[in-house]
Design a protein around this motif. Structure first.
Motif, short mmCIF file in Angstrom:
data_model
loop_
_atom_site.label_atom_id
_atom_site.label_comp_id
_atom_site.label_asym_id
_atom_site.label_seq_id
_atom_site.Cartn_x
_atom_site.Cartn_y
_atom_site.Cartn_z
N TRP A 123 -13.76 0.81 -0.22
CA TRP A 123 -13.31 -0.56 -0.54
C TRP A 123 -14.04 -1.03 -1.77
O TRP A 123 -15.27 -0.86 -1.89
CB TRP A 123 -13.61 -1.50 0.62
CG TRP A 123 -13.07 -2.89 0.46
CD1 TRP A 123 -11.81 -3.24 0.08
CD2 TRP A 123 -13.78 -4.11 0.68
NE1 TRP A 123 -11.69 -4.62 0.06
CE2 TRP A 123 -12.88 -5.17 0.43
CE3 TRP A 123 -15.08 -4.41 1.08
CZ2 TRP A 123 -13.24 -6.52 0.55
CZ3 TRP A 123 -15.44 -5.75 1.21
CH2 TRP A 123 -14.53 -6.78 0.95
N LEU B 45 -9.16 -3.36 -2.98
CA LEU B 45 -8.34 -2.26 -2.51
C LEU B 45 -9.13 -1.42 -1.51
O LEU B 45 -10.31 -1.12 -1.74
CB LEU B 45 -7.89 -1.40 -3.69
CG LEU B 45 -7.08 -0.15 -3.34
CD1 LEU B 45 -5.76 -0.14 -4.11
CD2 LEU B 45 -7.87 1.11 -3.65
N GLY C 193 0.81 -1.21 0.00
CA GLY C 193 0.00 0.00 0.00
C GLY C 193 0.84 1.25 0.00
O GLY C 193 2.06 1.22 -0.18
N ARG D 97 -6.57 -0.42 7.40
CA ARG D 97 -6.62 0.93 6.83
C ARG D 97 -6.46 1.99 7.92
O ARG D 97 -5.59 2.87 7.84
CB ARG D 97 -7.94 1.16 6.08
CG ARG D 97 -8.17 0.24 4.91
CD ARG D 97 -9.56 0.42 4.32
NE ARG D 97 -10.61 0.11 5.30
CZ ARG D 97 -11.91 0.12 5.04
NH1 ARG D 97 -12.32 0.48 3.83
NH2 ARG D 97 -12.79 -0.19 5.96
N TRP E 36 -9.33 2.10 1.06
CA TRP E 36 -8.90 3.49 1.25
C TRP E 36 -9.27 3.97 2.66
O TRP E 36 -10.25 3.52 3.24
CB TRP E 36 -9.62 4.42 0.28
CG TRP E 36 -9.21 4.44 -1.14
CD1 TRP E 36 -9.79 3.76 -2.18
CD2 TRP E 36 -8.18 5.25 -1.73
NE1 TRP E 36 -9.18 4.09 -3.36
CE2 TRP E 36 -8.20 4.99 -3.13
CE3 TRP E 36 -7.24 6.15 -1.23
CZ2 TRP E 36 -7.32 5.62 -4.01
CZ3 TRP E 36 -6.37 6.77 -2.10
CH2 TRP E 36 -6.40 6.50 -3.48
N ASN F 222 -4.05 3.95 0.80
CA ASN F 222 -4.72 2.81 0.17
C ASN F 222 -3.84 1.57 0.31
O ASN F 222 -2.61 1.66 0.34
CB ASN F 222 -5.12 3.08 -1.28
CG ASN F 222 -3.95 3.26 -2.23
OD1 ASN F 222 -3.13 2.37 -2.39
ND2 ASN F 222 -3.90 4.43 -2.88
#
Length: 273
Positions: A218, A222, A48, A254, A224, A241
């Motif tokens: 999401w 992936l 990330g 996250r 965020w 991310n």
């Protein structure tokens, strides 16, 4: 929860060596390799990036972990609810935060979605069907005009719907911060009242000397977490991310990663949740 919204396509934006358009002009994100220690889970590395702009210094300190990824565009997923709420208000499809958006009666896997919503609950629960309805009312052509007006990511509504999850819309972490800095100062091409309202909807937590405003996202692959912390000494913006190969099991990382980095910068109380 969003397994049907998985998108495999990624777009890369060429912005040079982590240069990005900040609200005060061009800035450079300096690499912070030491932040790699935060991108770990059970001893395994998490793939990330995070970008941070700290306005407590003059000029603002701008840094990132993983230069290349910080300027790579990905689907914004539900972080797009920030500009999308502004669009909904400006287009008049939702009046204010009190208007009730009636549930269509379709049972969905995420229980909080299965009820009437307001903009506040839709932002808090990341209620996708509310924003799908907003997009239908605004219309794709007008959505496209708004994206170009605010210069959001690659500015496209192409691809499958919802275009911010399954379609071709994409944005980088550096670009997320550029957008957030404009929102913070009410500098986007929307009314100040609407920008203030959206910022209110973004509040995650607050203490005596700080306010944290943020939004997660999401798309199945992936995740965020983007936003900022307001402090008496200035504002610290962040955009993270990460890849989520283990699905929802990876989502807590996250906030954990971002909060740990903000703690290390004395930008968030160490006893935050």
């Amino acid at each position: 929860m969003l397994s049907s919204f998985v998108r495999t396509g990624l777009a890369v934006v060429t912005l040079g060596m982590c240069h990005f358009a900040a609200s005060a002009g061009e800035g450079t994100l300096d690499e912070r390799p030491q932040w790699s220690t935060h991108f770990q889970s059970n001893g395994q590395p998490i793939t990330g990036t995070v970008a941070i702009v700290d306005t407590r210094t003059t000029p603002p300190a701008a840094a990132c972990f993983n230069h290349e990824r910080a300027t790579t565009r990905f689907s914004p997923a539900s972080t797009f609810k920030i500009p999308h709420t502004l669009i909904a208000l400006d287009a008049g499809v939702v009046r204010d935060e009190f208007e009730v958006i009636e549930w269509d009666g379709v049972e969905r896997s995420h229980t909080p979605w299965n009820q009437n919503q307001t903009l506040r609950s839709a932002m808090r629960h990341s209620t996708v069907w509310v924003y799908e309805r907003i997009a239908a009312k605004v219309g794709i052509a007008k959505e496209q005009t708004y994206l170009e007006k605010i210069n959001y990511g690659n500015r496209t509504t192409r691809g499958a719907m919802p275009f911010w999850i399954e379609g071709d819309l994409s944005i980088s972490a550096a670009e997320q911060i550029t957008f957030l800095r404009k929102l913070h100062t009410n500098s986007l091409p929307f009314s100040e009242a609407h920008q203030r309202l959206v910022k209110d909807l973004m509040i995650v937590e607050a203490g005596k000397e700080y306010i944290l405003r943020a939004k997660s996202g999401w798309n199945g692959q992936l995740g965020w977490w983007v936003g900022w912390i307001e402090l008496p000494s200035g504002t610290v913006f962040f955009a993270l991310n990460i890849d989520t190969p283990n699905g929802m099991a990876d989502l807590p990382a996250r906030e954990r990663i971002t909060r740990n980095i903000l703690n290390s910068l004395n930008a968030l109380p160490i006893n935050n949740r």
